[in-house]
Design a protein around this motif. Structure first.
Motif, PDB file in Angstrom:
ATOM      1  N   VAL A 292      73.215  64.235  94.536  1.00 18.32           N
ATOM      2  CA  VAL A 292      72.316  65.283  95.016  1.00 18.32           C
ATOM      3  C   VAL A 292      72.665  66.626  94.380  1.00 18.32           C
ATOM      4  O   VAL A 292      71.775  67.373  93.954  1.00 18.32           O
ATOM      5  N   ALA A 293      73.954  66.935  94.321  1.00 16.42           N
ATOM      6  CA  ALA A 293      74.378  68.197  93.706  1.00 16.42           C
ATOM      7  C   ALA A 293      73.936  68.269  92.246  1.00 16.42           C
ATOM      8  O   ALA A 293      73.428  69.303  91.783  1.00 16.42           O
ATOM      9  N   ALA A 294      74.085  67.148  91.522  1.00 17.81           N
ATOM     10  CA  ALA A 294      73.706  67.120  90.110  1.00 17.81           C
ATOM     11  C   ALA A 294      72.194  67.222  89.928  1.00 17.81           C
ATOM     12  O   ALA A 294      71.700  68.004  89.103  1.00 17.81           O
ATOM     13  N   LYS A 295      71.451  66.454  90.714  1.00 18.41           N
ATOM     14  CA  LYS A 295      69.992  66.420  90.558  1.00 18.41           C
ATOM     15  C   LYS A 295      69.327  67.718  91.018  1.00 18.41           C
ATOM     16  O   LYS A 295      68.255  68.079  90.528  1.00 18.41           O
ATOM     17  N   SER A 296      69.956  68.407  91.968  1.00 17.74           N
ATOM     18  CA  SER A 296      69.357  69.637  92.494  1.00 17.74           C
ATOM     19  C   SER A 296      69.899  70.887  91.811  1.00 17.74           C
ATOM     20  O   SER A 296      69.501  72.004  92.162  1.00 17.74           O
TER      21      SER A 296
END
Length: 332
Positions: free
Chosen positions: A51-55
Motif C-alpha cells: 500500500v505504501a509503495a502503490k500510494s
C-alpha cells in the motif's frame, strides 16, 4: 487593497493545499489476534508495504498484532463504528453477523490448501463477503490461518477415546462447542487473549489451533502434547470498515484491493512453507507431536458427522450445498 487581495489569495491557496493533502493522506489501523512473526502478521506487514509503495506514501498502514486493539468481537464492533479501519480474523467469527459464515467452521470440509483456495477465491468466497456489507463491513480477501490441531497438558492422544474428559478451550461459537461435546470432552469458549493464562492456571486442559498459532503464542510453555488432527480449516477474512471504505476514492479502493490480493498470495505461501519447520521448533521446545492412526482418524471424522448434520440446517442448506459443490469442482 491589492496587497491584501494577494495575501488573501495566497492564504486561500494554502488552505486548499492542506485540504487536498488531508484528503489524500490516510492512516489505516490493521488489527489481528496473532503474535508478531506469525504468517498472518507477515501478510499484514506485506500489505502495508504494498500500500505504501502503490500510494506513494499517501496511505499509511499501522499493523497491530497480538490483540493489542482488543478481542475479535471488540474489533468487529470497532470496524462497524468506524473507529478501526481494518482487521483479519477467522471467517467463521462473522457467523455472529451473518449466519452463513458458520459454514467455514464445519469440521473436515477441506482436505488441503488447494481446495481452500478454490473455495475462498471463487464465487463462494466472494458471495460470502458480499453478505457483510449490510453489516457495515467490506470483505476484501482471505488470508490463511490453516488446519487446526489439538493440544493438551494431560496426556498424549493416540486414539479418539483419549480426548474424552479433557476440558478444551474453543472459539466461542456453537459448532465448536458441539464438536468437542461429540468427542465426550468439555468445551470452554474463551476469547483468544485469555487462552494462555487459562492454560497456565490449569483452568482448561487444552485447546486447538494451527501449528503457527500454537508456536507464535508460546503454548509449548503450558502444553505438553499435540496431536495432528486437522479437524478444521480456518480461512481468515481481511475486512475493512464500510464507514472508512466509503470515504475512499476509486483509486484508493483499487490500491487497497490489489494490495490485499497480492499480500494474500504471499501470506498463504508463507503459512504453508512454514508448517514443517514450525513443527520441528515445537518439538525442540519440548512438545510431543503425534498423529492418529488412519483407523482412528476415520473414527474422528465419523464422530463429527452428526455435528455437520445438526448445523447444516442452521447455516442454511443452500449455503452448505454451494460449498460442497465448489469443493467437488476443486477435487476434479
Amino acid at each position: 487593497m491589492k496587497r491584501l487581495f494577494i495575501k488573501t489569495l495566497v492564504a486561500t491557496a494554502a488552505l486548499a493545499t492542506v485540504g487536498i493533502a488531508a484528503a489524500q493522506d490516510k492512516v489505516i489501523k490493521f488489527a489481528n489476534q496473532n503474535a508478531a512473526g506469525h504468517p498472518i502478521v507477515q501478510g499484514m506487514e506485506k500489505f502495508a508495504e504494498i500500500v505504501a509503495a502503490k500510494s506513494g506514501g499517501k496511505i499509511k498502514v499501522n499493523v497491530f498484532p497480538g490483540g493489542q486493539l482488543g478481542s475479535d468481537q471488540a474489533n468487529v464492533s470497532a470496524l462497524q463504528g468506524g473507529t478501526l479501519e481494518m482487521a483479519s480474523m477467522n471467517s467463521g467469527i462473522f457467523a455472529s453477523q451473518v449466519k452463513e459464515f458458520a459454514a467455514y467452521d464445519l469440521p473436515f470440509m477441506f482436505a488441503n490448501g488447494k481446495e481452500a483456495d478454490a473455495v475462498v477465491d471463487g464465487p463462494f468466497g466472494q458471495k460470502m463477503h458480499a453478505k457483510l456489507e449490510e453489516k457495515g463491513l467490506v470483505g476484501l480477501g482471505y488470508y490463511e490461518l490453516g488446519f487446526r490441531n489439538i493440544t493438551n497438558s494431560k496426556r498424549p492422544i493416540t486414539k479418539v477415546e483419549d480426548i474424552a474428559g479433557l476440558k478444551l478451550r474453543v472459539i466461542p461459537n456453537p459448532i465448536n462447542v458441539d464438536w468437542v461435546k461429540a468427542l465426550d470432552a468439555n468445551p470452554t469458549p474463551l476469547p483468544w487473549p485469555e487462552v494462555y493464562a487459562a492454560l497456565e492456571q490449569k483452568a482448561v486442559d487444552g485447546q486447538e489451533n494451527p501449528v503457527a498459532t500454537i508456536y507464535g503464542a508460546k503454548l509449548y510453555e503450558v502444553q505438553k502434547h499435540m496431536t495432528l488432527t486437522n479437524h478444521q480449516y480456518n480461512p481468515q477474512s481481511v475486512v475493512i470498515s464500510k464507514k472508512f471504505w466509503d470515504t475512499l476514492s476509486a483509486d484508493e479502493k483499487k490500491i487497497i484491493g490489489d494490495a490485499v490480493a497480492e499480500s494474500a498470495r504471499f501470506q498463504r505461501q508463507q503459512a504453508r512453507a512454514s508448517v514443517a519447520s514450525t513443527l520441528e521448533n515445537l518439538k525442540k521446545a519440548g512438545m510431543t507431536v503425534s498423529e492418529l492412526a488412519p483407523g482412528e482418524q476415520v473414527k474422528l471424522v465419523e464422530k463429527m458427522k452428526p455435528v455437520i448434520t445438526k448445523h447444516a440446517g442452521a447455516v442454511g442448506e443452500a449455503t452448505v450445498s454451494d460449498l460442497l459443490a465448489e469443493l467437488a469442482k476443486a477435487r476434479k
